[in-house]
Motif scaffolding. Structure first.
Motif, mmCIF file in Angstrom:
data_model
loop_
_atom_site.group_PDB
_atom_site.id
_atom_site.type_symbol
_atom_site.label_atom_id
_atom_site.label_comp_id
_atom_site.label_asym_id
_atom_site.label_seq_id
_atom_site.Cartn_x
_atom_site.Cartn_y
_atom_site.Cartn_z
ATOM 1 N N LEU A 49 0.833 -1.208 0.000
ATOM 2 C CA LEU A 49 0.000 0.000 0.000
ATOM 3 C C LEU A 49 0.862 1.250 0.000
ATOM 4 N N SER A 50 0.278 2.374 -0.370
ATOM 5 C CA SER A 50 0.903 3.684 -0.187
ATOM 6 C C SER A 50 -0.007 4.465 0.751
ATOM 7 N N GLY A 51 0.255 5.770 0.853
ATOM 8 C CA GLY A 51 -0.617 6.595 1.696
ATOM 9 C C GLY A 51 -1.455 7.519 0.832
ATOM 10 N N GLY A 52 -1.817 8.652 1.403
ATOM 11 C CA GLY A 52 -2.554 9.661 0.645
ATOM 12 C C GLY A 52 -4.023 9.305 0.462
ATOM 13 N N ALA A 80 4.601 0.463 0.475
ATOM 14 C CA ALA A 80 5.578 0.915 -0.526
ATOM 15 C C ALA A 80 6.395 2.065 0.041
ATOM 16 N N ASP A 81 5.804 2.805 0.968
ATOM 17 C CA ASP A 81 6.577 3.834 1.667
ATOM 18 C C ASP A 81 5.921 4.169 3.000
ATOM 19 N N GLU A 82 6.742 4.733 3.862
ATOM 20 C CA GLU A 82 6.247 5.120 5.185
ATOM 21 C C GLU A 82 6.986 6.374 5.626
ATOM 22 N N ARG A 83 6.284 7.170 6.414
ATOM 23 C CA ARG A 83 6.916 8.347 7.009
ATOM 24 C C ARG A 83 7.487 7.933 8.362
ATOM 25 N N VAL A 84 8.637 8.513 8.734
ATOM 26 C CA VAL A 84 9.263 8.126 10.000
ATOM 27 C C VAL A 84 8.634 8.948 11.127
ATOM 28 N N SER A 92 1.254 9.085 9.631
ATOM 29 C CA SER A 92 1.691 7.696 9.410
ATOM 30 C C SER A 92 0.838 6.999 8.336
ATOM 31 N N ASN A 93 1.501 6.430 7.348
ATOM 32 C CA ASN A 93 0.761 5.676 6.321
ATOM 33 C C ASN A 93 0.147 4.410 6.922
ATOM 34 N N TYR A 94 0.818 3.839 7.930
ATOM 35 C CA TYR A 94 0.260 2.670 8.618
ATOM 36 C C TYR A 94 -1.069 3.051 9.288
ATOM 37 N N LEU A 157 0.211 2.505 -5.882
ATOM 38 C CA LEU A 157 0.877 3.804 -5.731
ATOM 39 C C LEU A 157 -0.124 4.921 -5.984
ATOM 40 N N GLU A 158 0.200 6.095 -5.432
ATOM 41 C CA GLU A 158 -0.563 7.284 -5.799
ATOM 42 C C GLU A 158 0.452 8.305 -6.291
ATOM 43 N N MET A 159 0.172 8.969 -7.396
ATOM 44 C CA MET A 159 1.118 9.973 -7.874
ATOM 45 C C MET A 159 0.808 11.340 -7.275
ATOM 46 N N GLY A 160 1.835 12.026 -6.777
ATOM 47 C CA GLY A 160 1.676 13.383 -6.258
ATOM 48 C C GLY A 160 1.673 14.395 -7.402
ATOM 49 N N PRO A 161 1.337 15.656 -7.112
ATOM 50 C CA PRO A 161 1.196 16.659 -8.175
ATOM 51 C C PRO A 161 2.479 16.951 -8.945
ATOM 52 N N HIS A 162 3.632 16.636 -8.365
ATOM 53 C CA HIS A 162 4.896 16.874 -9.096
ATOM 54 C C HIS A 162 5.502 15.570 -9.587
ATOM 55 N N GLY A 163 4.680 14.539 -9.635
ATOM 56 C CA GLY A 163 5.114 13.279 -10.241
ATOM 57 C C GLY A 163 5.789 12.296 -9.302
ATOM 58 N N HIS A 164 5.743 12.541 -7.987
ATOM 59 C CA HIS A 164 6.367 11.552 -7.101
ATOM 60 C C HIS A 164 5.427 10.362 -6.877
ATOM 61 N N VAL A 165 6.049 9.224 -6.581
ATOM 62 C CA VAL A 165 5.298 8.029 -6.177
ATOM 63 C C VAL A 165 6.015 7.438 -4.973
ATOM 64 N N ALA A 166 5.273 6.761 -4.098
ATOM 65 C CA ALA A 166 5.819 6.274 -2.819
ATOM 66 C C ALA A 166 6.582 7.461 -2.205
ATOM 67 N N SER A 167 7.842 7.279 -1.757
ATOM 68 C CA SER A 167 8.619 8.457 -1.326
ATOM 69 C C SER A 167 9.801 8.639 -2.272
ATOM 70 N N LEU A 168 9.534 8.476 -3.562
ATOM 71 C CA LEU A 168 10.534 8.705 -4.607
ATOM 72 C C LEU A 168 10.182 10.028 -5.276
ATOM 73 N N GLU A 194 11.735 12.703 7.033
ATOM 74 C CA GLU A 194 12.302 11.357 7.105
ATOM 75 C C GLU A 194 11.291 10.325 6.616
ATOM 76 N N ARG A 195 11.724 9.528 5.670
ATOM 77 C CA ARG A 195 10.835 8.531 5.062
ATOM 78 C C ARG A 195 11.599 7.264 4.707
ATOM 79 N N ILE A 196 10.825 6.212 4.488
ATOM 80 C CA ILE A 196 11.374 4.916 4.073
ATOM 81 C C ILE A 196 10.594 4.544 2.818
ATOM 82 N N HIS A 217 -5.351 19.241 -9.933
ATOM 83 C CA HIS A 217 -3.998 19.717 -9.627
ATOM 84 C C HIS A 217 -2.925 18.707 -10.054
ATOM 85 N N LYS A 218 -3.347 17.513 -10.443
ATOM 86 C CA LYS A 218 -2.377 16.496 -10.890
ATOM 87 C C LYS A 218 -2.439 16.278 -12.405
ATOM 88 N N ALA A 219 -3.330 17.045 -13.086
ATOM 89 C CA ALA A 219 -3.568 16.802 -14.520
ATOM 90 C C ALA A 219 -2.315 17.043 -15.356
HETATM 91 O O1 LIG Z 1 3.868 11.431 0.587
HETATM 92 C C1 LIG Z 1 3.220 10.626 -0.003
HETATM 93 O O2 LIG Z 1 2.555 11.002 -1.116
HETATM 94 C C2 LIG Z 1 1.921 10.107 -1.996
HETATM 95 C C3 LIG Z 1 0.771 10.777 -2.690
HETATM 96 O O3 LIG Z 1 0.978 12.111 -2.899
HETATM 97 P P1 LIG Z 1 -0.172 13.179 -2.570
HETATM 98 O O4 LIG Z 1 0.493 14.491 -2.757
HETATM 99 O O5 LIG Z 1 -1.223 12.940 -3.554
HETATM 100 O O6 LIG Z 1 -0.647 12.908 -1.167
HETATM 101 C C4 LIG Z 1 1.528 8.837 -1.295
HETATM 102 O O7 LIG Z 1 1.009 7.905 -2.150
HETATM 103 C C5 LIG Z 1 2.721 8.289 -0.542
HETATM 104 O O8 LIG Z 1 2.459 7.027 -0.019
HETATM 105 C C6 LIG Z 1 3.044 9.254 0.484
HETATM 106 O O9 LIG Z 1 3.915 8.879 1.492
#
Ligand SMILES: O=C1O[C@H](COP(=O)(O)O)[C@@H](O)[C@H](O)[C@H]1O
Length: 266
Positions: A49-52, A80-84, A92-94, A157-168, A194-196, A217-219
């Motif tokens: 899983l991811s968060g968000g 797939a990622d977690e915040r410390v 916490s994504n958990y 995964l969920e993609m953030g507005p600047h193209g990040h996925v997980a904590s990449l 801090e993230r993993i 905002h992610k278009a």
């Molecule tokens: O920081 C994180 O962001 C993504 C999703 O990005 P968001 O800006 O749409 O919240 C999330 O999937 C990831 O697990 C998380 O740690």
């Protein structure tokens, strides 16, 4: 009337939904089908899983009919990622998954493989990789013959507005990690610092990867990623998500798909 459409672009399947409700139903169907397939084939289903807002969109898998038809006891949960932060911290994504999913369906507590919140980011990343190695050794998690990496049945995964996925994140060194399965950051551009995170080789070794993106905002990021088909030098982390032999599906709402050069509902 809800409307949806499926488009194939490059190696991606794009499933575009007019409403979040429709997207959530399709996501639940997709996961339930994969769960059935892998439980039949391997006896277990390993999902990362991811968060968000992804977790809110998973709500339908916890409702009828899936809450009764899914074989929850065979599921193994990973992140797939977690915040410390501590496991009861709002970041916490958990915690997000516990409140949104784990507390609602009959999961087996020992199948919930969350990251240690009581040690440093580096120690937690090493420990998580060790846990995954043990589960690969006992074949709870499948292994990729091509990369020797763990082969999760599904990475969400969920993609953030600047193209990040997980904590990449874009231009971050973690994107270049080729040897580790799990790495850590102490300087994330998004809080908390801090993230993993799973590394790209692990994400790209999965049997199935789903990327969920909603909101206008992610278009622009969706447009950049999907227009980069076959690009040799991708710059956005989401562009680098290209499973080597697995299947890649993007779940979009119409707002996130609004800048695509296709009209999904015409
Ligand atoms: O920081 C994180 O962001 C993504 C999703 O990005 P968001 O800006 O749409 O919240 C999330 O999937 C990831 O697990 C998380 O740690």
């Amino acid at each position: 009337m809800a409307r949806s459409s499926v488009i194939h672009k490059d190696t991606r399947e794009l499933r575009i939904h007019e409403s979040l409700d429709e997207l959530s139903t399709d996501l639940a169907d997709y996961i339930a089908e994969l769960s059935e397939l892998y439980v039949k084939e391997r006896g277990v289903f390993c999902i990362a899983l991811s968060g968000g807002s992804l977790i809110g969109l998973l709500r339908k898998i916890c409702e009828a009919p899936y809450n009764k038809t899914v074989d929850w006891a065979r599921w193994h949960f990973f992140w797939a990622d977690e915040r410390v932060v501590s496991k009861n911290h709002p970041d916490s994504n958990y915690k997000l998954a516990k409140d949104g999913i784990l507390s609602k369906v009959p999961v087996i507590p020992s199948h919930v493989h969350s990251m240690n919140d009581a040690v440093s980011a580096e120690a937690a990343a090493n420990e998580y990789e060790f846990t995954i190695r043990q589960l690969v050794r006992t074949r709870v998690i499948d292994v990729s013959e091509m990369s020797d990496c763990p082969k999760f049945d599904l990475v969400l995964l969920e993609m953030g507005p600047h193209g990040h996925v997980a904590s990449l994140f874009p231009e971050h060194d973690a994107l270049n990690e080729k040897d580790e399965w799990v790495t850590f950051l102490t300087n994330s551009p998004n809080p908390p610092p801090e993230r993993i995170t799973f590394t790209l080789p692990v994400i790209n070794s999965a049997s199935n990867v789903a990327v969920v993106v909603t909101g206008e905002h992610k278009a622009e990021a969706v447009k950049s990623v999907t227009n980069s088909a076959g690009t040799d030098c991708p710059s956005l982390p989401a562009q680098m998500v290209r499973p080597t032999s697995g299947k890649l599906v993007w779940f979009l709402d119409s707002a996130a798909a609004s800048q695509l050069d296709v009209s999904p509902f015409s």
